[in-house]
Enzyme design. Structure first.
Site, PDB file in Angstrom:
ATOM      1  N   ARG A   1      15.324 -15.683 -12.093  1.00 18.14           N
ATOM      2  CA  ARG A   1      14.281 -15.855 -13.120  1.00 18.14           C
ATOM      3  C   ARG A   1      14.293 -14.741 -14.158  1.00 18.14           C
ATOM      4  NH1 ARG A   1      10.080 -17.985  -8.543  1.00 18.14           N
ATOM      5  NH2 ARG A   1      11.546 -19.559  -7.893  1.00 18.14           N
TER       6      ARG A   1
ATOM      7  N   ALA B   1       7.983  -7.187 -10.531  1.00 15.92           N
ATOM      8  CA  ALA B   1       8.658  -8.061  -9.570  1.00 15.92           C
ATOM      9  C   ALA B   1       8.143  -7.737  -8.179  1.00 15.92           C
ATOM     10  CB  ALA B   1      10.169  -7.861  -9.638  1.00 15.92           C
ATOM     11  N   VAL B   2       7.475  -8.703  -7.572  1.00 14.64           N
ATOM     12  CA  VAL B   2       6.986  -8.537  -6.199  1.00 14.64           C
ATOM     13  C   VAL B   2       7.751  -9.536  -5.323  1.00 14.64           C
ATOM     14  CG1 VAL B   2       4.943  -8.326  -4.742  1.00 14.64           C
ATOM     15  CG2 VAL B   2       4.718  -8.084  -7.212  1.00 14.64           C
TER      16      VAL B   2
ATOM     17  N   PHE C   1       1.418 -12.847 -18.105  1.00 15.37           N
ATOM     18  CA  PHE C   1       1.756 -12.550 -16.713  1.00 15.37           C
ATOM     19  C   PHE C   1       3.260 -12.694 -16.509  1.00 15.37           C
ATOM     20  CE2 PHE C   1       1.792 -13.789 -12.103  1.00 15.37           C
ATOM     21  CZ  PHE C   1       1.309 -12.586 -11.619  1.00 15.37           C
TER      22      PHE C   1
ATOM     23  N   ALA D   1       3.508  -3.058  -9.367  1.00 15.71           N
ATOM     24  CA  ALA D   1       2.732  -4.163  -9.931  1.00 15.71           C
ATOM     25  C   ALA D   1       1.230  -3.969  -9.730  1.00 15.71           C
ATOM     26  CB  ALA D   1       3.178  -5.482  -9.305  1.00 15.71           C
ATOM     27  N   PHE D   2       0.873  -3.289  -8.647  1.00 19.99           N
ATOM     28  CA  PHE D   2      -0.552  -3.063  -8.370  1.00 19.99           C
ATOM     29  C   PHE D   2      -1.208  -2.223  -9.467  1.00 19.99           C
ATOM     30  CE2 PHE D   2      -4.201  -1.285  -6.001  1.00 19.99           C
ATOM     31  CZ  PHE D   2      -4.694  -2.452  -5.431  1.00 19.99           C
ATOM     32  N   GLU D   3      -0.412  -1.381 -10.131  1.00 26.84           N
ATOM     33  CA  GLU D   3      -0.939  -0.493 -11.177  1.00 26.84           C
ATOM     34  C   GLU D   3      -0.982  -1.146 -12.565  1.00 26.84           C
ATOM     35  OE1 GLU D   3       1.227   0.839  -8.727  1.00 26.84           O
ATOM     36  OE2 GLU D   3      -0.597   1.633  -7.825  1.00 26.84           O
TER      37      GLU D   3
ATOM     38  N   HIS E   1       2.633  -6.437   2.404  1.00 25.92           N
ATOM     39  CA  HIS E   1       1.344  -6.616   1.731  1.00 25.92           C
ATOM     40  C   HIS E   1       1.513  -7.375   0.408  1.00 25.92           C
ATOM     41  CE1 HIS E   1       3.148  -2.950   0.325  1.00 25.92           C
ATOM     42  NE2 HIS E   1       2.208  -2.690  -0.544  1.00 25.92           N
TER      43      HIS E   1
HETATM   44  N1  INI Z   1       5.177  -3.102  -6.116  1.00 26.56           N
HETATM   45  C1  INI Z   1       5.900  -3.997  -6.828  1.00 26.56           C
HETATM   46  O1  INI Z   1       5.810  -4.028  -8.064  1.00 26.56           O
HETATM   47  N2  INI Z   1       6.724  -4.883  -6.194  1.00 26.56           N
HETATM   48  C2  INI Z   1       6.857  -4.881  -4.834  1.00 26.56           C
HETATM   49  O2  INI Z   1       7.642  -5.736  -4.310  1.00 26.56           O
HETATM   50  C3  INI Z   1       6.135  -3.925  -4.073  1.00 26.56           C
HETATM   51  N3  INI Z   1       6.291  -3.850  -2.643  1.00 26.56           N
HETATM   52  O3  INI Z   1       7.264  -4.409  -2.115  1.00 26.56           O
HETATM   53  O4  INI Z   1       5.514  -3.204  -1.968  1.00 26.56           O
HETATM   54  C4  INI Z   1       5.266  -3.042  -4.751  1.00 26.56           C
HETATM   55  N4  INI Z   1       4.514  -2.136  -4.078  1.00 26.56           N
HETATM   56  C5  INI Z   1       3.916  -0.997  -4.699  1.00 26.56           C
HETATM   57  C6  INI Z   1       2.546  -1.303  -5.279  1.00 26.56           C
HETATM   58  O5  INI Z   1       2.669  -2.062  -6.472  1.00 26.56           O
HETATM   59  C7  INI Z   1       1.802  -0.013  -5.641  1.00 26.56           C
HETATM   60  O6  INI Z   1       2.587   0.743  -6.532  1.00 26.56           O
HETATM   61  C8  INI Z   1       1.484   0.848  -4.409  1.00 26.56           C
HETATM   62  O7  INI Z   1       0.821   0.100  -3.428  1.00 26.56           O
HETATM   63  C9  INI Z   1       0.577   2.058  -4.822  1.00 26.56           C
HETATM   64  O8  INI Z   1      -0.675   1.603  -5.338  1.00 26.56           O
END
Ligand code: INI
Length: 163
Positions: A128, A81-82, A114, A57-59, A89
């Site tokens: 969900r 999904a986070v 979103f 999700a961070f990307e 984190h």
């Molecule tokens: N990324 C997700 O999409 N969901 C998560 O629950 C998750 N957890 O659990 O860490 C997660 N982490 C990876 C993050 O999105 C990045 O890919 C990583 O930090 C590299 O930048």
């Protein structure tokens, strides 16, 4: 009143890009199925659409930024999904994802939906993303289509207020 736009029906030529995060893929696959269903039900032409996968999700925001900058799409749908349980984190990943996607939307004046679940447990996320209980991927794709079509009609009205 100068004009009012509501209840638009999406044109079939709307171009939608989906960005999907592979993390928790079994959940995201369900969101994606919902998103595809929404596009199919509105008979959106698949030739104008694209699906991009990113690691997590961070990307999502940086890929959404690239897609928005291309000028090739009318809307972007971000899926992920986070889950808090498995994510120390959580707040950074979920928060930066939401803030980044919103920044892309505002910077480009483009609808960015979103569709990232942020839940305490996997069970809540699956609820969900299911078909029976309502699917967030479906809902946010309908939102993207409505926003893109409303913007299209707004542009049309502003270009020709009499039409
Ligand atoms: N990324 C997700 O999409 N969901 C998560 O629950 C998750 N957890 O659990 O860490 C997660 N982490 C990876 C993050 O999105 C990045 O890919 C990583 O930090 C590299 O930048």
């Amino acid at each position: 009143m100068m004009f009012e736009i509501e209840n638009v029906s999406p044109d079939r030529d709307l171009r939608v890009a989906i960005v999907a995060a592979r993390f928790n893929r079994f959940i995201v696959d369900e969101l994606l199925a919902g998103a595809r269903d929404a596009l199919a039900r509105h008979e959106v032409n698949p030739n104008g659409c694209a699906l991009l996968w990113v690691p997590g999700a961070f990307e999502l925001p940086v890929m959404a930024e690239r897609l928005a900058a291309s000028g090739r799409f009318d809307a972007i749908v971000a899926l992920g999904a986070v889950v808090r349980g498995g994510t120390p984190h959580f707040d950074y990943v979920a928060g930066e994802c939401a803030a980044g996607l919103n920044r892309v939307a505002l910077d480009h004046g483009l609808p960015v939906s979103f569709g990232v679940l942020t839940t305490d447990t996997v069970e809540q996320a699956l609820e969900r993303a299911s078909t029976s209980e309502g699917n967030k991927g479906f809902d946010v794709t309908v939102t993207a289509l409505e926003m893109a079509q409303t913007m299209r009609e707004l542009d049309r009205r502003l270009a020709d207020p009499s039409g």
